[in-house]
Design a protein around this motif. Structure first.
Motif, PDB file in Angstrom:
ATOM      1  N   MET A   1       0.573  -1.114   0.246  1.00  0.00           N
ATOM      2  CA  MET A   1      -0.128   0.029   0.245  1.00  0.00           C
ATOM      3  C   MET A   1       1.228   0.736  -0.137  1.00  0.00           C
ATOM      4  O   MET A   1       1.874   1.646   0.649  1.00  0.00           O
ATOM      5  CB  MET A   1      -0.620   0.470   0.754  1.00  0.00           C
ATOM      6  CG  MET A   1      -1.841   1.035   1.515  1.00  0.00           C
ATOM      7  SD  MET A   1      -3.334   0.995   2.969  1.00  0.00           S
ATOM      8  CE  MET A   1      -4.045  -0.331   2.141  1.00  0.00           C
ATOM      9  N   LYS A   3       2.290   5.236   0.368  1.00  0.00           N
ATOM     10  CA  LYS A   3       1.944   6.253   1.806  1.00  0.00           C
ATOM     11  C   LYS A   3       1.668   7.488   0.535  1.00  0.00           C
ATOM     12  O   LYS A   3       2.029   8.107   0.819  1.00  0.00           O
ATOM     13  CB  LYS A   3       2.956   6.302   2.595  1.00  0.00           C
ATOM     14  CG  LYS A   3       2.607   6.875   3.436  1.00  0.00           C
ATOM     15  CD  LYS A   3       1.710   6.524   4.463  1.00  0.00           C
ATOM     16  CE  LYS A   3       1.834   5.328   5.533  1.00  0.00           C
ATOM     17  NZ  LYS A   3       2.877   6.301   6.404  1.00  0.00           N
ATOM     18  N   PHE A  86      -4.447   4.012  -2.951  1.00  0.00           N
ATOM     19  CA  PHE A  86      -3.745   3.331  -2.708  1.00  0.00           C
ATOM     20  C   PHE A  86      -2.927   2.629  -3.822  1.00  0.00           C
ATOM     21  O   PHE A  86      -2.371   1.869  -3.082  1.00  0.00           O
ATOM     22  CB  PHE A  86      -4.871   2.385  -1.794  1.00  0.00           C
ATOM     23  CG  PHE A  86      -5.111   2.546   0.026  1.00  0.00           C
ATOM     24  CD1 PHE A  86      -4.209   3.628   0.615  1.00  0.00           C
ATOM     25  CD2 PHE A  86      -6.310   1.874   0.919  1.00  0.00           C
ATOM     26  CE1 PHE A  86      -4.602   4.230   1.195  1.00  0.00           C
ATOM     27  CE2 PHE A  86      -6.175   3.113   2.058  1.00  0.00           C
ATOM     28  CZ  PHE A  86      -5.756   4.090   2.498  1.00  0.00           C
ATOM     29  N   HIS A  87      -3.865   2.201  -4.327  1.00  0.00           N
ATOM     30  CA  HIS A  87      -2.978   0.886  -5.282  1.00  0.00           C
ATOM     31  C   HIS A  87      -2.166   1.819  -6.833  1.00  0.00           C
ATOM     32  O   HIS A  87      -2.970   2.571  -6.932  1.00  0.00           O
ATOM     33  CB  HIS A  87      -4.338   0.079  -5.871  1.00  0.00           C
ATOM     34  CG  HIS A  87      -4.148  -0.925  -4.610  1.00  0.00           C
ATOM     35  ND1 HIS A  87      -3.568  -2.091  -3.780  1.00  0.00           N
ATOM     36  CD2 HIS A  87      -5.761  -0.269  -3.723  1.00  0.00           C
ATOM     37  CE1 HIS A  87      -4.678  -2.233  -3.055  1.00  0.00           C
ATOM     38  NE2 HIS A  87      -5.627  -1.315  -2.628  1.00  0.00           N
ATOM     39  N   VAL A 221      -1.883   5.782   8.088  1.00  0.00           N
ATOM     40  CA  VAL A 221      -2.152   5.010   5.839  1.00  0.00           C
ATOM     41  C   VAL A 221      -2.129   6.239   5.451  1.00  0.00           C
ATOM     42  O   VAL A 221      -1.994   5.745   3.876  1.00  0.00           O
ATOM     43  CB  VAL A 221      -3.405   4.594   6.245  1.00  0.00           C
ATOM     44  CG1 VAL A 221      -3.557   2.271   7.100  1.00  0.00           C
ATOM     45  CG2 VAL A 221      -4.316   5.354   5.893  1.00  0.00           C
TER      46      VAL A 221
END
Length: 242
Positions: A1, A3, A86-87, A221
């Protein structure tokens, strides 16, 4: 994941504005149980822009229910935004949940702190807001708050993905957030704004929604090196939309 930052999340969230219609079930799979392929892809779907280019000011989403590949509904939109935050490539990962539970689901996934509607005391950039009452089922993302207490938000709501501004806490429609939403919708896509000028949202947006606030920092996250969570909406939009 990866940052990513709060700014990254908001840049992704505004990217479909003017090219993506609200479609009931858009972003979900055929079984209406989880994310469909469009909500698990990097970038904008060409089918969204193609469908949007065919619509005019009379667009009625009721006529296109479950044309799930042609646009996004509210939870499909938020799920797509989180996926793209995130991806880095197309994968099999689901972030699409029922609007009323999406903020809570994200908290349960370890993304942030969940607050019930009566516990919400302020609004910061990136907050995910889910309805928790029977009168509405919706989810949206906070862009920023204004000094008069109104909120600029981004969401997929009929007719499509757009910035909107809430009324003030005492119900004044001509709020700072409303004026900012008009200004920046014109800047992003003037033709879209001419067709769909309604960017005002009512007082329920300030009282009927639970909140998920992201964990940020080295052990969170997301990051917030730009300091968006300490800025007001006008400062954020000035930096976000040049």
């Amino acid at each position: 994941m990866n940052k990513s930052s709060i700014k990254d999340l908001l840049q992704i969230a505004i990217s479909p504005i003017g090219t993506t219609m609200y479609v009931w079930g858009g972003g979900w799979n055929e079984a209406d149980l989880a994310a469909g392929p469009e909500a698990m892809r990097k970038g904008l779907s060409p089918s969204w822009e193609k469908f949007a280019s065919m619509q005019d000011a009379t667009y009625d989403y009721h006529q296109f229910r479950h044309q799930i590949h042609d646009g996004l509904d509210c939870s499909g939109f938020v799920g797509w935004v989180v996926y793209n935050t995130f991806h880095t490539e197309n994968e099999e990962k689901n972030y699409v949940f029922r609007a009323s539970r999406q903020a809570e689901h994200f908290s349960n996934m370890g993304f942030g702190t969940y607050y019930l509607a009566h516990q919400v005391t302020d609004y910061k950039a990136g907050d995910i807001m889910s309805s928790t009452c029977g009168c509405c089922s919706h989810v949206w993302i906070v862009v920023g708050s204004c000094l008069d207490g109104s909120i600029v938000l981004v969401h997929s709501s009929p007719p499509g993905v757009q910035l909107c501004g809430t009324v003030t806490p005492d119900g004044k429609k001509n709020s700072q957030a409303y004026r900012l939403a008009k200004k920046y919708m014109k800047k992003i896509n003037r033709d879209w704004y001419r067709k769909y000028p309604n960017v005002s949202r009512d007082i329920r947006y300030l009282s009927h929604y639970a909140q998920m606030r992201w964990f940020i920092g080295w052990d969170g996250v997301l990051t917030d090196y730009e300091g968006y969570r300490e800025m007001h909406a006008d400062q954020i939009l000035k930096d976000l939309i040049r």
